[in-house]
Design a protein around this motif. Structure first.
Motif, PDB file in Angstrom:
ATOM      1  N   GLY A 262     -54.582 -62.335 -61.519  1.00  0.00           N
ATOM      2  CA  GLY A 262     -53.039 -62.138 -61.740  1.00  0.00           C
ATOM      3  C   GLY A 262     -52.762 -60.849 -61.174  1.00  0.00           C
ATOM      4  N   GLY A 263     -51.558 -60.459 -61.657  1.00  0.00           N
ATOM      5  CA  GLY A 263     -51.013 -59.156 -60.880  1.00  0.00           C
ATOM      6  C   GLY A 263     -51.764 -57.955 -61.097  1.00  0.00           C
ATOM      7  N   ALA A 264     -52.464 -57.810 -62.119  1.00  0.00           N
ATOM      8  CA  ALA A 264     -53.416 -56.536 -62.358  1.00  0.00           C
ATOM      9  C   ALA A 264     -54.399 -56.494 -61.407  1.00  0.00           C
ATOM     10  N   VAL A 265     -54.826 -57.526 -60.987  1.00  0.00           N
ATOM     11  CA  VAL A 265     -56.061 -57.639 -59.871  1.00  0.00           C
ATOM     12  C   VAL A 265     -55.409 -57.137 -58.395  1.00  0.00           C
ATOM     13  N   ALA A 266     -54.155 -57.782 -58.142  1.00  0.00           N
ATOM     14  CA  ALA A 266     -53.383 -57.320 -57.048  1.00  0.00           C
ATOM     15  C   ALA A 266     -52.995 -55.765 -56.994  1.00  0.00           C
ATOM     16  N   LEU A 267     -52.750 -55.273 -58.158  1.00  0.00           N
ATOM     17  CA  LEU A 267     -52.634 -53.617 -58.311  1.00  0.00           C
ATOM     18  C   LEU A 267     -53.677 -53.084 -57.955  1.00  0.00           C
ATOM     19  N   MET A 268     -54.726 -53.547 -58.656  1.00  0.00           N
ATOM     20  CA  MET A 268     -55.956 -52.680 -58.432  1.00  0.00           C
ATOM     21  C   MET A 268     -56.450 -52.707 -57.033  1.00  0.00           C
ATOM     22  N   ARG A 269     -56.357 -53.922 -56.142  1.00  0.00           N
ATOM     23  CA  ARG A 269     -56.725 -53.962 -54.809  1.00  0.00           C
ATOM     24  C   ARG A 269     -55.735 -52.986 -54.107  1.00  0.00           C
ATOM     25  N   ASP A 270     -54.262 -52.977 -54.482  1.00  0.00           N
ATOM     26  CA  ASP A 270     -53.635 -52.156 -53.805  1.00  0.00           C
ATOM     27  C   ASP A 270     -53.981 -50.746 -54.048  1.00  0.00           C
ATOM     28  N   SER A 271     -54.464 -50.338 -55.062  1.00  0.00           N
ATOM     29  CA  SER A 271     -54.657 -48.691 -55.396  1.00  0.00           C
ATOM     30  C   SER A 271     -56.189 -48.507 -54.567  1.00  0.00           C
ATOM     31  N   ASP A 272     -56.958 -49.610 -54.720  1.00  0.00           N
ATOM     32  CA  ASP A 272     -57.931 -49.325 -54.033  1.00  0.00           C
ATOM     33  C   ASP A 272     -58.020 -49.122 -52.550  1.00  0.00           C
ATOM     34  N   THR A 273     -57.164 -49.756 -51.774  1.00  0.00           N
ATOM     35  CA  THR A 273     -56.949 -49.575 -50.429  1.00  0.00           C
ATOM     36  C   THR A 273     -56.398 -47.996 -50.297  1.00  0.00           C
ATOM     37  N   ARG A 274     -55.523 -47.619 -51.074  1.00  0.00           N
ATOM     38  CA  ARG A 274     -54.863 -46.492 -51.070  1.00  0.00           C
ATOM     39  C   ARG A 274     -55.488 -45.154 -51.270  1.00  0.00           C
ATOM     40  N   ILE A 275     -56.300 -45.389 -52.545  1.00  0.00           N
ATOM     41  CA  ILE A 275     -56.992 -44.070 -52.911  1.00  0.00           C
ATOM     42  C   ILE A 275     -58.415 -44.070 -52.852  1.00  0.00           C
ATOM     43  N   SER A 276     -59.159 -45.196 -52.785  1.00  0.00           N
ATOM     44  CA  SER A 276     -60.683 -45.070 -53.100  1.00  0.00           C
ATOM     45  C   SER A 276     -61.485 -44.338 -52.047  1.00  0.00           C
ATOM     46  N   HIS A 277     -60.643 -44.229 -50.776  1.00  0.00           N
ATOM     47  CA  HIS A 277     -61.647 -43.868 -49.687  1.00  0.00           C
ATOM     48  C   HIS A 277     -61.338 -42.102 -49.596  1.00  0.00           C
ATOM     49  N   LEU A 278     -60.206 -41.756 -50.362  1.00  0.00           N
ATOM     50  CA  LEU A 278     -60.188 -40.373 -50.302  1.00  0.00           C
ATOM     51  C   LEU A 278     -61.312 -39.400 -50.702  1.00  0.00           C
ATOM     52  N   CYS A 279     -61.319 -38.326 -49.767  1.00  0.00           N
ATOM     53  CA  CYS A 279     -62.432 -37.444 -50.040  1.00  0.00           C
ATOM     54  C   CYS A 279     -61.624 -36.310 -50.877  1.00  0.00           C
ATOM     55  N   VAL A 280     -62.237 -35.050 -51.464  1.00  0.00           N
ATOM     56  CA  VAL A 280     -61.541 -34.107 -52.209  1.00  0.00           C
ATOM     57  C   VAL A 280     -60.743 -33.305 -51.402  1.00  0.00           C
ATOM     58  N   ASP A 281     -61.105 -33.115 -50.004  1.00  0.00           N
ATOM     59  CA  ASP A 281     -60.260 -32.231 -49.117  1.00  0.00           C
ATOM     60  C   ASP A 281     -58.829 -32.706 -48.941  1.00  0.00           C
ATOM     61  N   GLN A 282     -58.937 -34.298 -48.583  1.00  0.00           N
ATOM     62  CA  GLN A 282     -57.827 -35.080 -48.431  1.00  0.00           C
ATOM     63  C   GLN A 282     -56.953 -34.908 -49.628  1.00  0.00           C
ATOM     64  N   ILE A 283     -57.296 -35.008 -50.881  1.00  0.00           N
ATOM     65  CA  ILE A 283     -56.748 -34.882 -51.762  1.00  0.00           C
ATOM     66  C   ILE A 283     -56.045 -33.904 -52.339  1.00  0.00           C
TER      67      ILE A 283
END
Lengths: 314, 476
Positions: A262-283
């Motif tokens: 559903g929509g929740a999985v899509a939102l999760m994927r979207d946020s994965d691509t946006r934030i899961s690769h960030l390291c602390v310095d980038q944040i």
């Protein structure tokens, strides 16, 4: 499972988590107030109210931020409709609504604790009683989760309950971090600034991470390490990364049992691509506050999407 | 009133000797240290509170949940007594179903002159839109509670039939669980018939009544509750849980494609059998009370078209009417061709001139009840009422005699309850629960014993301060 029942399980565990997190926040503040000077203590109580988003309601009723007033306001004041007593009542209400979908062990853990705590919270909570009371609220969470893990069928109800837990927990950790950061670093960059280590320790204490953090970091308290720990360390069960992983698992399990994403999985994927690769310095570069605000919005949106995907409401 | 001399006590005979049914229990009781019993008695309440066996009291704060007081001395029935009772109950329930079928079809009993037609016309529970309709399996009363009272060794009477929505079965089950938890050793000494498979039998009984629209597989059964603030919510949740059925509210349901469907996390799913704990008048706002938020708009049309089974069938409340009750001996005989095995309590119908005159002359001795009343409300117990109360009631009675029946004040049997000062006799009744399906009639051994907790009181209703006991039927 009925959509209404799924809604009850989700909110039962959100309120349970919220009550527990609120108790932790108060426990940490209480400890700080005991060990620091009066002005620091007052600032700490003020930050508790701010973290919980209760300034307007509090200031409508009170002029000063002393501990006794603050914890009574947070725990039980009728002038605060989001008080802990109400949260525990909401846990039990939702447990009764979902009574046919929770085990007797879970129900009894909820009901036992509610009977005890509701009575204690019916009267003002004094200096000598508050510590034990906060510990009891925290233990309620432990007992309900323990009964839940040990007795519940791993079907969709289990995943709705866990989704509620981790959405609420991530929300709480992000808010606590944001509030402290805002108070501690109004305009500075984090690098090299001399920090009030006590204040940072306070953040860790509020999310039950002080012990484990100092064990991992050999006692070194510094902002970068703490933010990395609370945001990115997926081994720590109250970190944002851990909550996101757990939530992702829930959404995946739900999608598999239902045979649709559903929509929740899509939102999760979207946020994965946006934030899961960030390291602390980038944040830090992009701004921790901005990061957390974005995180909170995404987290809340996933919660709404779950309600939509699984027909919580008619 | 005070129990009169000659009140039958279930545990002790006139000479004070223990009756055989209670012999082993009393031996066991005598061996228990008094302090232990006091402690167990206190713990019983905690058990009920923790498991959430509470009821909400109408008109009080929504958050108020009360316990029905539980008395830890069991009420014991011998195997022989139970065999006799269950034959009588089965006969009566069989007659009730035939009667309801007849009422909504040819009304042979009225044609035969055995039941006045006016009793139907004046009956609020009569549903015109059930006329000519046969519920799935021909079953009207899937679940019946028959209220019995005892006045002597062999004297059992039916006080009331509950064909509409009998409640209390969860207490029957939880009382037993609590007793077994508190006194496991007791059950190893006395062989008691089990009651614990009632939910399974109920589930099977309901599943045996699928509607014509049932498409095969496992029938979908749901329990319809008015919601969390209903006084019997605990029982609704308990039964749904134990049966493995969904617990639904009106807001979960809607009618689509000729079926009543519930909103699940996977979309709408049709229900085959609905065990409703919502009264007829709230069941369908399109047919009955238009303001009802508790029911499902259009469910009656689906029902009549064979899309769902409703248990108990709408319109069964006709049989709960106390004016109808007074005809039950004739009704049993008419449909079974046998004399009733269980007698009625003598009943004067105030609608009859002569009876009314008698009742008015003897108000101070009689119990007067509203024809449609229940729960112990709206009744007069002559011997315990003041002159003023009797005078006030007389006015109501004269103004609307059709609305009342009267019965003698029975010397209900007593059984001891546990009190701080030891055992003390209190009056009680018995509500056995009966399941009816096309496969037959199934009576759970025992039932719910309700007991007045006030000394001398004859009112056992929980809404009026009554309590309950575990009810044992001994094995042979």
């Amino acid at each position: 499972m009925l959509g209404r029942t799924a809604n009850s399980l989700f909110w039962m565990f959100r309120y349970l988590e919220r009550a527990e997190n609120t108790a932790r926040l108060l426990e940490a503040a209480l400890r700080m107030a005991l060990t620091r000077d009066l002005a620091t203590a007052e600032a700490e109580w003020r930050s508790v109210i701010a973290t919980l988003g209760l300034q307007a309601a509090f200031e409508a009723n009170h002029d000063s931020y002393d501990g006794l007033t603050v914890w009574n306001f947070v725990l039980r004041a009728p002038g605060n409709p989001a008080n802990v007593r109400e949260m525990l009542g909401a846990v039990r209400f939702n447990a009764r609504m979902a009574r046919t979908n929770i085990s007797s062990d879970v129900w009894e853990a909820v009901n036992d604790n509610w009977m005890k705590l509701d009575k204690l919270l019916a009267r003002p909570v004094g200096q000598t009683a508050v510590g034990e009371l906060l510990a009891s609220i925290r233990r309620t969470g432990t007992q309900v989760h323990g009964a839940f893990d040990g007795s519940m069928l791993r079907d969709e109800g289990y995943h709705f309950a866990r989704a509620g837990t981790f959405i609420e927990r991530a929300d709480s950790t992000a808010r606590i971090l944001d509030m402290k950061y805002f108070l501690l670093l109004p305009s500075l960059s984090y690098v090299g600034s001399s920090l009030d280590t006590g204040q940072w320790e306070q953040v860790l204490r509020s999310v039950a991470g002080a012990r484990v953090y100092s064990w991992l970091n050999a006692g070194q308290i510094e902002a970068r390490g703490i933010v990395e720990f609370l945001v990115l360390d997926d081994r720590f069960p109250r970190s944002l990364a851990f909550c996101r992983n757990a939530l992702r698992d829930c959404l995946g399990a739900l999608a598999r049992t239902h045979g649709v994403e559903g929509g929740a999985v899509a939102l999760m994927r979207d946020s994965d691509t946006r934030i899961s690769h960030l390291c602390v310095d980038q944040i830090f570069e992009a701004g921790l506050h901005e990061f957390l605000i974005d995180f909170l919005a995404r987290n809340a949106a996933i919660g709404r999407a779950i309600a939509e995907d699984y027909r919580f409401h008619a | 009133m005070q129990a009169r001399g000659g009140t039958f006590d279930e545990m002790f005979d006139e000479a004070g000797n223990t009756r055989p049914a209670y012999a082993e229990y009393c031996r066991w009781f005598g061996e228990q240290p008094p302090e232990l019993m006091r402690r167990k008695n206190r713990e019983a309440d905690d058990t009920f509170r923790r498991t959430g066996i509470t009821f909400n009291v109408y008109g009080e704060d929504a958050a108020e949940e009360r316990l029905i007081p539980f008395d830890m001395v069991p009420r014991i029935i011998t195997a022989a007594e139970w065999r006799r009772l269950s034959r009588g109950i089965e006969q009566r329930v069989r007659a009730l179903n035939s009667f309801l079928y007849d009422l909504y079809h040819r009304q042979e009993i009225v044609r035969a002159g055995r039941l006045p037609a006016r009793l139907l016309q004046s009956n609020d529970a009569w549903l015109a839109n059930m006329v000519g309709f046969t519920p799935p399996g021909g079953i009207y009363t899937h679940i019946v509670g028959i209220d019995l009272v005892r006045t002597g060794p062999d004297e059992f009477f039916v006080l009331e039939d509950n064909a509409r929505t009998p409640s209390g079965v969860s207490y029957m089950l939880e009382n037993r669980e609590t007793m077994m938890g508190m006194f496991p050793d007791l059950f190893s000494r006395v062989a008691v018939e089990s009651v614990s498979n009632y939910p399974r039998r109920l589930a099977r009984s309901l599943a045996a009544c699928v509607p014509p629209a049932f498409t095969g597989g496992k029938p979908v059964v749901a329990v319809l509750t008015p919601g969390i603030y209903n006084s019997a919510y605990f029982e609704h949740a308990f039964l749904a849980d134990q049966m493995g059925a969904e617990l639904v509210e009106g807001s979960d349901l809607r009618v689509t494609e000729g079926r009543v469907q519930m909103r699940t996390t996977r979309g709408y799913k049709p229900i085959d059998v609905l065990y409703r704990r919502v009264d007829d008048e709230f069941l369908d706002p399109l047919t009955f009370n238009p303001d009802s938020m508790l029911g499902v708009p259009g469910i009656m049309d689906v029902y009549r078209a064979g899309g769902i089974t409703i248990a108990n069938a709408p319109g069964t409340g006709v049989a709960d009417d106390k004016a109808i009750y007074s005809f039950m001996p004739e009704i049993v005989e008419f449909y079974t061709g046998e004399k009733p095995l269980l007698p009625n309590v003598q009943t004067w119908r105030c609608a009859d001139k002569d009876s009314l005159a008698y009742v008015l002359d003897n108000l101070a001795e009689l119990v007067v009840k509203e024809v449609h009343g229940s729960g112990g409300y709206g009744m007069l117990i002559g011997p315990t009422s003041s002159k003023r109360e009797i005078a006030a009631f007389r006015e109501k009675l004269v103004a609307k005699p059709d609305n009342y029946i009267a019965q003698p004040t029975l010397a209900l049997s007593t059984c001891p309850i546990y009190t701080a000062k030891g055992l003390a006799p209190r009056h009680l009744d018995l509500r056995p629960f009966v399941l009816v399906s096309p496969e037959g009639i199934d009576i759970t051994p025992g039932g719910l014993t309700r007991v007045a907790l006030k000394k001398g009181s004859l009112v056992v209703n929980s809404s009026q301060g009554g309590g309950t006991k575990d009810t044992w039927v001994l094995k042979d």
